[in-house]
Scaffold this motif. Structure first.
Motif, PDB file in Angstrom:
ATOM      1  N   LEU A  70      52.891  96.052 109.505  1.00  0.00           N
ATOM      2  CA  LEU A  70      52.596  95.238 108.330  1.00  0.00           C
ATOM      3  C   LEU A  70      51.138  95.466 107.933  1.00  0.00           C
ATOM      4  CD1 LEU A  70      54.145  92.943 106.732  1.00  0.00           C
ATOM      5  CD2 LEU A  70      52.727  91.382 108.040  1.00  0.00           C
ATOM      6  N   LEU A  71      50.932  95.977 106.711  1.00  0.00           N
ATOM      7  CA  LEU A  71      49.583  96.294 106.235  1.00  0.00           C
ATOM      8  C   LEU A  71      48.979  95.177 105.394  1.00  0.00           C
ATOM      9  CD1 LEU A  71      50.232  99.964 105.058  1.00  0.00           C
ATOM     10  CD2 LEU A  71      49.473  99.170 107.312  1.00  0.00           C
ATOM     11  N   GLY A  72      49.834  94.434 104.695  1.00  0.00           N
ATOM     12  CA  GLY A  72      49.332  93.384 103.820  1.00  0.00           C
ATOM     13  C   GLY A  72      50.464  92.725 103.088  1.00  0.00           C
ATOM     14  N   GLY A  73      50.094  91.769 102.237  1.00  0.00           N
ATOM     15  CA  GLY A  73      51.105  91.049 101.479  1.00  0.00           C
ATOM     16  C   GLY A  73      50.537  90.425 100.225  1.00  0.00           C
ATOM     17  N   VAL A  74      51.436  89.923  99.388  1.00  0.00           N
ATOM     18  CA  VAL A  74      51.073  89.285  98.134  1.00  0.00           C
ATOM     19  C   VAL A  74      52.189  88.321  97.761  1.00  0.00           C
ATOM     20  CG1 VAL A  74      52.134  91.043  96.633  1.00  0.00           C
ATOM     21  CG2 VAL A  74      50.177  89.719  95.804  1.00  0.00           C
ATOM     22  N   THR A  75      51.844  87.291  97.008  1.00  0.00           N
ATOM     23  CA  THR A  75      52.843  86.373  96.487  1.00  0.00           C
ATOM     24  C   THR A  75      53.005  86.635  95.000  1.00  0.00           C
ATOM     25  OG1 THR A  75      52.256  84.724  98.151  1.00  0.00           O
ATOM     26  CG2 THR A  75      53.473  83.936  96.225  1.00  0.00           C
ATOM     27  N   PHE A  76      54.241  86.913  94.596  1.00  0.00           N
ATOM     28  CA  PHE A  76      54.582  87.120  93.188  1.00  0.00           C
ATOM     29  C   PHE A  76      55.236  85.846  92.677  1.00  0.00           C
ATOM     30  CE2 PHE A  76      57.776  88.213  89.969  1.00  0.00           C
ATOM     31  CZ  PHE A  76      56.926  88.713  88.986  1.00  0.00           C
ATOM     32  N   VAL A  77      54.614  85.243  91.675  1.00  0.00           N
ATOM     33  CA  VAL A  77      55.107  84.003  91.085  1.00  0.00           C
ATOM     34  C   VAL A  77      55.705  84.365  89.725  1.00  0.00           C
ATOM     35  CG1 VAL A  77      54.474  81.667  90.391  1.00  0.00           C
ATOM     36  CG2 VAL A  77      53.238  82.776  92.269  1.00  0.00           C
ATOM     37  N   PRO A  78      57.018  84.185  89.541  1.00  0.00           N
ATOM     38  CA  PRO A  78      57.673  84.653  88.327  1.00  0.00           C
ATOM     39  C   PRO A  78      57.433  83.806  87.082  1.00  0.00           C
ATOM     40  CG  PRO A  78      59.262  83.632  89.777  1.00  0.00           C
ATOM     41  CD  PRO A  78      57.964  83.669  90.521  1.00  0.00           C
ATOM     42  N   GLY A  79      56.665  82.749  87.194  1.00  0.00           N
ATOM     43  CA  GLY A  79      56.371  81.903  86.030  1.00  0.00           C
ATOM     44  C   GLY A  79      55.820  80.566  86.478  1.00  0.00           C
ATOM     45  N   PRO A  80      55.700  79.632  85.555  1.00  0.00           N
ATOM     46  CA  PRO A  80      55.182  78.309  85.913  1.00  0.00           C
ATOM     47  C   PRO A  80      56.023  77.675  87.024  1.00  0.00           C
ATOM     48  CG  PRO A  80      55.393  78.530  83.531  1.00  0.00           C
ATOM     49  CD  PRO A  80      56.057  79.722  84.141  1.00  0.00           C
ATOM     50  N   GLY A  81      55.383  76.908  87.854  1.00  0.00           N
ATOM     51  CA  GLY A  81      56.078  76.240  88.948  1.00  0.00           C
ATOM     52  C   GLY A  81      55.102  75.859  90.034  1.00  0.00           C
ATOM     53  N   PRO A  82      55.619  75.454  91.185  1.00  0.00           N
ATOM     54  CA  PRO A  82      54.741  74.931  92.240  1.00  0.00           C
ATOM     55  C   PRO A  82      53.740  75.937  92.808  1.00  0.00           C
ATOM     56  CG  PRO A  82      57.002  75.158  93.033  1.00  0.00           C
ATOM     57  CD  PRO A  82      57.028  75.413  91.558  1.00  0.00           C
ATOM     58  N   MET A  83      54.009  77.218  92.700  1.00  0.00           N
ATOM     59  CA  MET A  83      53.064  78.216  93.233  1.00  0.00           C
ATOM     60  C   MET A  83      52.126  78.787  92.170  1.00  0.00           C
ATOM     61  SD  MET A  83      53.146  78.511  96.462  1.00  0.00           S
ATOM     62  CE  MET A  83      52.034  79.890  96.498  1.00  0.00           C
ATOM     63  N   ALA A  84      52.303  78.406  90.928  1.00  0.00           N
ATOM     64  CA  ALA A  84      51.485  78.966  89.844  1.00  0.00           C
ATOM     65  C   ALA A  84      50.176  78.193  89.702  1.00  0.00           C
ATOM     66  CB  ALA A  84      52.261  78.933  88.533  1.00  0.00           C
ATOM     67  N   ASP A  85      49.098  78.928  89.571  1.00  0.00           N
ATOM     68  CA  ASP A  85      47.805  78.340  89.214  1.00  0.00           C
ATOM     69  C   ASP A  85      47.553  78.485  87.721  1.00  0.00           C
ATOM     70  OD1 ASP A  85      46.934  77.469  91.733  1.00  0.00           O
ATOM     71  OD2 ASP A  85      46.008  79.390  92.205  1.00  0.00           O
ATOM     72  N   LEU A  86      47.962  79.615  87.159  1.00  0.00           N
ATOM     73  CA  LEU A  86      47.645  79.961  85.770  1.00  0.00           C
ATOM     74  C   LEU A  86      48.852  80.176  84.874  1.00  0.00           C
ATOM     75  CD1 LEU A  86      45.025  82.831  86.263  1.00  0.00           C
ATOM     76  CD2 LEU A  86      44.553  80.515  85.513  1.00  0.00           C
ATOM     77  N   ALA A  87      49.934  80.672  85.420  1.00  0.00           N
ATOM     78  CA  ALA A  87      51.047  81.188  84.622  1.00  0.00           C
ATOM     79  C   ALA A  87      51.587  80.168  83.625  1.00  0.00           C
ATOM     80  CB  ALA A  87      52.172  81.676  85.524  1.00  0.00           C
ATOM     81  N   ALA A  88      51.612  80.588  82.359  1.00  0.00           N
ATOM     82  CA  ALA A  88      52.238  79.818  81.291  1.00  0.00           C
ATOM     83  C   ALA A  88      53.682  80.285  81.153  1.00  0.00           C
ATOM     84  CB  ALA A  88      51.464  80.029  79.987  1.00  0.00           C
ATOM     85  N   GLY A  89      54.391  79.789  80.159  1.00  0.00           N
ATOM     86  CA  GLY A  89      55.816  80.045  80.004  1.00  0.00           C
ATOM     87  C   GLY A  89      56.230  81.492  79.980  1.00  0.00           C
ATOM     88  N   ASP A  90      55.413  82.374  79.415  1.00  0.00           N
ATOM     89  CA  ASP A  90      55.797  83.789  79.314  1.00  0.00           C
ATOM     90  C   ASP A  90      54.978  84.672  80.249  1.00  0.00           C
ATOM     91  OD1 ASP A  90      53.358  83.549  78.017  1.00  0.00           O
ATOM     92  OD2 ASP A  90      53.887  84.949  76.415  1.00  0.00           O
ATOM     93  N   GLU A  91      54.478  84.090  81.333  1.00  0.00           N
ATOM     94  CA  GLU A  91      53.612  84.825  82.254  1.00  0.00           C
ATOM     95  C   GLU A  91      54.116  84.742  83.691  1.00  0.00           C
ATOM     96  OE1 GLU A  91      49.331  84.193  80.041  1.00  0.00           O
ATOM     97  OE2 GLU A  91      49.957  82.704  81.513  1.00  0.00           O
ATOM     98  N   ALA A  92      53.903  85.816  84.428  1.00  0.00           N
ATOM     99  CA  ALA A  92      54.077  85.846  85.878  1.00  0.00           C
ATOM    100  C   ALA A  92      52.673  85.830  86.480  1.00  0.00           C
ATOM    101  CB  ALA A  92      54.841  87.096  86.296  1.00  0.00           C
ATOM    102  N   GLU A  93      52.594  85.615  87.775  1.00  0.00           N
ATOM    103  CA  GLU A  93      51.279  85.500  88.415  1.00  0.00           C
ATOM    104  C   GLU A  93      51.273  86.178  89.781  1.00  0.00           C
ATOM    105  OE1 GLU A  93      48.099  81.921  89.515  1.00  0.00           O
ATOM    106  OE2 GLU A  93      49.792  81.531  88.184  1.00  0.00           O
ATOM    107  N   ILE A  94      50.120  86.732  90.120  1.00  0.00           N
ATOM    108  CA  ILE A  94      49.870  87.315  91.433  1.00  0.00           C
ATOM    109  C   ILE A  94      48.963  86.360  92.195  1.00  0.00           C
ATOM    110  CG2 ILE A  94      48.731  89.198  92.668  1.00  0.00           C
ATOM    111  CD1 ILE A  94      49.412  91.016  90.284  1.00  0.00           C
TER     112      ILE A  94
END
Length: 168
Positions: free
Chosen positions: A63-87
């Protein structure tokens, strides 16, 4: 060395959580060092995986690393608006840096965002000192969005996160 990107497996959550916490601590990215409450969030991969998609970079079963992909607004989103995903929470083990794992993880998030119906942008927050990550984002076409910069701890001055976006 071939880097593969895939979803994290539950058996890897503990290892990835520690890898992420270690990377943030070693790089001095936590304002309160080992007592920073954000360490709990970084270590809790199961919580992230329940609300978003956690991807890992693996080479030769390591295992070299990881990332969380947030597909839109929700409990894991800091920034994502309705038409945005977030890293979120991109981290690469110190011993694996410079091999392309970070860029591969970001590219995988961009591909997932492009596959989402109605997704027009992918956004992220980063710290000023994360210069190697900034280079990855910029190389992949992300642009700074200073109007969206924000402070996760508004009661404290000087903890402004920089933001980037990529229009899909």
């Amino acid at each position: 060395m071939t880097i593969r990107i895939r979803e994290a497996r539950p058996a890897e959550y503990g290892v990835l959580g520690e890898l992420t916490a270690r990377a943030y601590l070693k790089d001095g990215l936590l304002d309160f060092d080992a007592s920073d409450s954000y360490l709990t969030e970084l270590r809790d991969v199961a919580k992230r995986a329940a609300a978003a998609t956690v991807l890992v970079a693996v080479a030769d079963d390591v295992l070299l690393g990881g990332v969380t992909f947030v597909p839109g607004p929700g409990p894991m989103a800091d920034l994502a608006a309705g038409d945005e995903a977030e890293i979120r929470m991109l981290a690469v083990d110190g011993a694996a840096r410079g091999r392309g794992a970070g860029a591969a993880l970001v590219r995988a998030c961009v591909e997932r965002a492009r596959a989402l119906e109605g997704c027009g942008r992918i956004v992220l927050s980063t710290q000023r000192t994360m210069e190697s990550a900034h280079r990855i984002y910029e190389r992949l076409g992300f642009v700074r969005t200073p109007e969206r910069d924000w402070n996760p701890l508004p009661q404290l001055d000087g903890i402004t996160l920089l933001t980037y976006e990529l229009t899909l």
